[in-house]
Scaffold this motif. Structure first.
Motif, PDB file in Angstrom:
ATOM      1  N   GLU A 137       0.870  -1.169   0.000  1.00  0.00           N
ATOM      2  CA  GLU A 137       0.000   0.000   0.000  1.00  0.00           C
ATOM      3  C   GLU A 137       0.908   1.220   0.000  1.00  0.00           C
ATOM      4  OE1 GLU A 137      -3.338   2.273   2.751  1.00  0.00           O
ATOM      5  OE2 GLU A 137      -3.335   0.077   2.669  1.00  0.00           O
ATOM      6  N   ILE A 138       0.734   2.079  -1.010  1.00  0.00           N
ATOM      7  CA  ILE A 138       1.602   3.235  -1.191  1.00  0.00           C
ATOM      8  C   ILE A 138       0.788   4.509  -1.040  1.00  0.00           C
ATOM      9  CG2 ILE A 138       3.204   4.388  -2.750  1.00  0.00           C
ATOM     10  CD1 ILE A 138       2.333   0.856  -3.578  1.00  0.00           C
ATOM     11  N   ASP A 139       1.274   5.401  -0.203  1.00  0.00           N
ATOM     12  CA  ASP A 139       0.613   6.682   0.030  1.00  0.00           C
ATOM     13  C   ASP A 139       1.393   7.769  -0.703  1.00  0.00           C
ATOM     14  OD1 ASP A 139      -0.623   8.951   0.921  1.00  0.00           O
ATOM     15  OD2 ASP A 139      -0.450   8.491   3.055  1.00  0.00           O
ATOM     16  N   LEU A 140       0.863   8.216  -1.828  1.00  0.00           N
ATOM     17  CA  LEU A 140       1.557   9.221  -2.631  1.00  0.00           C
ATOM     18  C   LEU A 140       1.488  10.612  -2.023  1.00  0.00           C
ATOM     19  CD1 LEU A 140       0.533   8.033  -6.210  1.00  0.00           C
ATOM     20  CD2 LEU A 140       2.715   7.683  -5.033  1.00  0.00           C
ATOM     21  N   ASN A 141       0.738  10.763  -0.944  1.00  0.00           N
ATOM     22  CA  ASN A 141       0.729  12.045  -0.229  1.00  0.00           C
ATOM     23  C   ASN A 141       2.027  12.267   0.531  1.00  0.00           C
ATOM     24  OD1 ASN A 141      -1.904  12.986  -0.927  1.00  0.00           O
ATOM     25  ND2 ASN A 141      -2.780  11.511   0.510  1.00  0.00           N
ATOM     26  N   LYS A 142       2.742  11.197   0.811  1.00  0.00           N
ATOM     27  CA  LYS A 142       4.019  11.326   1.505  1.00  0.00           C
ATOM     28  C   LYS A 142       5.041  11.939   0.550  1.00  0.00           C
ATOM     29  CE  LYS A 142       2.502   9.335   5.259  1.00  0.00           C
ATOM     30  NZ  LYS A 142       2.361  10.071   6.538  1.00  0.00           N
ATOM     31  N   PRO A 143       5.756  12.957   0.972  1.00  0.00           N
ATOM     32  CA  PRO A 143       6.603  13.715   0.042  1.00  0.00           C
ATOM     33  C   PRO A 143       7.801  12.951  -0.509  1.00  0.00           C
ATOM     34  CG  PRO A 143       6.952  14.439   2.312  1.00  0.00           C
ATOM     35  CD  PRO A 143       5.772  13.515   2.344  1.00  0.00           C
ATOM     36  N   ASN A 144       8.252  11.919   0.189  1.00  0.00           N
ATOM     37  CA  ASN A 144       9.462  11.224  -0.254  1.00  0.00           C
ATOM     38  C   ASN A 144       9.192   9.907  -0.980  1.00  0.00           C
ATOM     39  OD1 ASN A 144      11.154  13.211   0.861  1.00  0.00           O
ATOM     40  ND2 ASN A 144      11.009  12.268   2.876  1.00  0.00           N
ATOM     41  N   ILE A 145       7.906   9.613  -1.267  1.00  0.00           N
ATOM     42  CA  ILE A 145       7.551   8.357  -1.934  1.00  0.00           C
ATOM     43  C   ILE A 145       7.179   8.630  -3.389  1.00  0.00           C
ATOM     44  CG2 ILE A 145       5.762   6.566  -2.076  1.00  0.00           C
ATOM     45  CD1 ILE A 145       7.777   5.881  -0.014  1.00  0.00           C
ATOM     46  N   ALA A 146       7.671   7.783  -4.290  1.00  0.00           N
ATOM     47  CA  ALA A 146       7.344   7.923  -5.705  1.00  0.00           C
ATOM     48  C   ALA A 146       7.185   6.548  -6.339  1.00  0.00           C
ATOM     49  CB  ALA A 146       8.432   8.708  -6.437  1.00  0.00           C
ATOM     50  N   ILE A 147       6.445   6.499  -7.419  1.00  0.00           N
ATOM     51  CA  ILE A 147       6.270   5.284  -8.209  1.00  0.00           C
ATOM     52  C   ILE A 147       6.776   5.557  -9.613  1.00  0.00           C
ATOM     53  CG2 ILE A 147       4.594   3.718  -9.264  1.00  0.00           C
ATOM     54  CD1 ILE A 147       2.882   3.991  -6.778  1.00  0.00           C
ATOM     55  N   GLU A 148       7.629   4.673 -10.114  1.00  0.00           N
ATOM     56  CA  GLU A 148       8.171   4.826 -11.457  1.00  0.00           C
ATOM     57  C   GLU A 148       8.101   3.505 -12.214  1.00  0.00           C
ATOM     58  OE1 GLU A 148      12.073   6.486 -11.488  1.00  0.00           O
ATOM     59  OE2 GLU A 148      11.493   8.288 -10.346  1.00  0.00           O
ATOM     60  N   VAL A 149       8.152   3.595 -13.509  1.00  0.00           N
ATOM     61  CA  VAL A 149       8.193   2.427 -14.388  1.00  0.00           C
ATOM     62  C   VAL A 149       9.642   2.011 -14.579  1.00  0.00           C
ATOM     63  CG1 VAL A 149       7.839   1.670 -16.779  1.00  0.00           C
ATOM     64  CG2 VAL A 149       6.041   2.925 -15.570  1.00  0.00           C
TER      65      VAL A 149
END
Length: 312
Positions: free
Chosen positions: A89-101
């Motif tokens: 479960e990923i919370d993109l509201n967190k400033p240091n978290i990102a999702i990339e291809v």
């Protein structure tokens, strides 16, 4: 002669008659003793939102980074099958978290490479990869994915095999998006990262009716209604006593219960991969599989692309 034969038969048959009666009298009825006390948030959500689980064998979760939580749940399903699922479960509201291809060798060219190796090519100081899954279906000769592919704003592939193709994207505003082909024209100018998928599992908060009931290893992804949360689910399969895999209906139910408003199926079978980083150091073996890929004796398959979760 006849007397001897009668005596022989009596001595031979009698013990079996006696034993048979004894076994019947002492027969113990075996009853299933199910234990069902979910502890992790994922298990609680699936237990409360579906009828998929009847017995929990393992129920653990761990925080990998602030905004990235992994869970591993082993259970017996309502159809009597052993199951093992892995979730992020990923919370993109967190400033240091990102999702990339990710792509093989971090290149825009089509090829095939295991996900932990793809992660190595992306991993760097200030751009640390902490987890990931496999993504799109692909041509196993050329490595060409079936669906669209965008990487850091670059459209590598914009064509699809047919109308069943779906996609997961990270938009330029930082939100996650799951869509069907009919949505592509509306959002293509806003796509920053994207991979293709196939079957739609959940659409606008509603489970999509499925006709394929086969149990298989699966990888799937969903997003919350506001695009700020991403849910990744891998289920192992093809090992009867360990995990049998899910059908599309169960996969959709699980993701919806987790919080997905829209969800799609990604490549499964031997491609299904769920890995994490086991150390902040840049050691050679820092990426480890947590699931058991089905087709190579537990070894990961070389795949066309994947989805990485990073700490910026």
């Amino acid at each position: 002669m006849n007397t001897f034969r009668k005596l022989y038969l009596a001595l031979f048959i009698l013990p079996f008659v006696v034993v048979s009666c004894s076994n019947k009298e002492e027969f113990i009825e075996v009853k299933d003793n199910y234990i069902f006390n979910p502890k992790t948030e994922v298990a609680k959500k699936i237990a409360n939102g579906t009828n998929l689980m009847v017995h929990l064998k393992q129920d653990t979760s761990y925080v990998i980074q602030d905004g990235l939580v992994a869970s591993e749940v082993a259970y017996i399903s309502n159809t009597g099958h052993a199951m093992k699922i892995f979730t992020f479960e990923i919370d993109l509201n967190k400033p240091n978290i990102a999702i990339e291809v990710s792509t093989p060798n971090n290149s825009p060219k089509f090829a095939m490479q295991g996900m932990t190796k793809q992660a190595l090519y992306e991993d760097a100081e200030g751009h640390q990869v902490w987890a990931g899954i496999n993504a799109d279906f692909f041509n196993m000769t050329t490595g060409a994915p079936q669906g669209i592919l965008y990487k850091e704003g670059l459209p590598i592939k914009t064509t699809v095999t047919d109308g069943i193709n779906t996609f997961f994207a990270i938009l330029k505003n930082g939100k996650a998006f799951v869509g069907e082909q009919s949505d592509y024209e509306d959002v293509k100018s806003s796509i920053y990262e994207a991979v293709g998928g196939r079957v739609t599992l959940v659409s606008n908060g509603v489970l999509v009716t499925q006709t394929d009931a086969r149990l298989e290893p699966r990888t799937a992804i969903g997003v919350s209604q506001d695009g700020s949360k991403v849910y990744m689910l891998v289920v192992d399969g093809r090992r009867f006593h360990y995990s049998n895999g899910m059908n599309y209906e169960a996969l959709g139910k699980a993701l919806k219960a987790m919080g997905a408003y829209d969800a799609i199926n990604l490549d499964g079978g031997g491609s299904s991969t769920f890995f994490i980083r086991n150390t902040p150091d840049f050691t050679d073996n820092r990426f480890v599989l947590r699931n058991w890929p089905s087709d190579n004796g537990g070894m990961e398959r070389a795949v066309a692309n994947g989805i990485l979760i990073l700490k910026k």
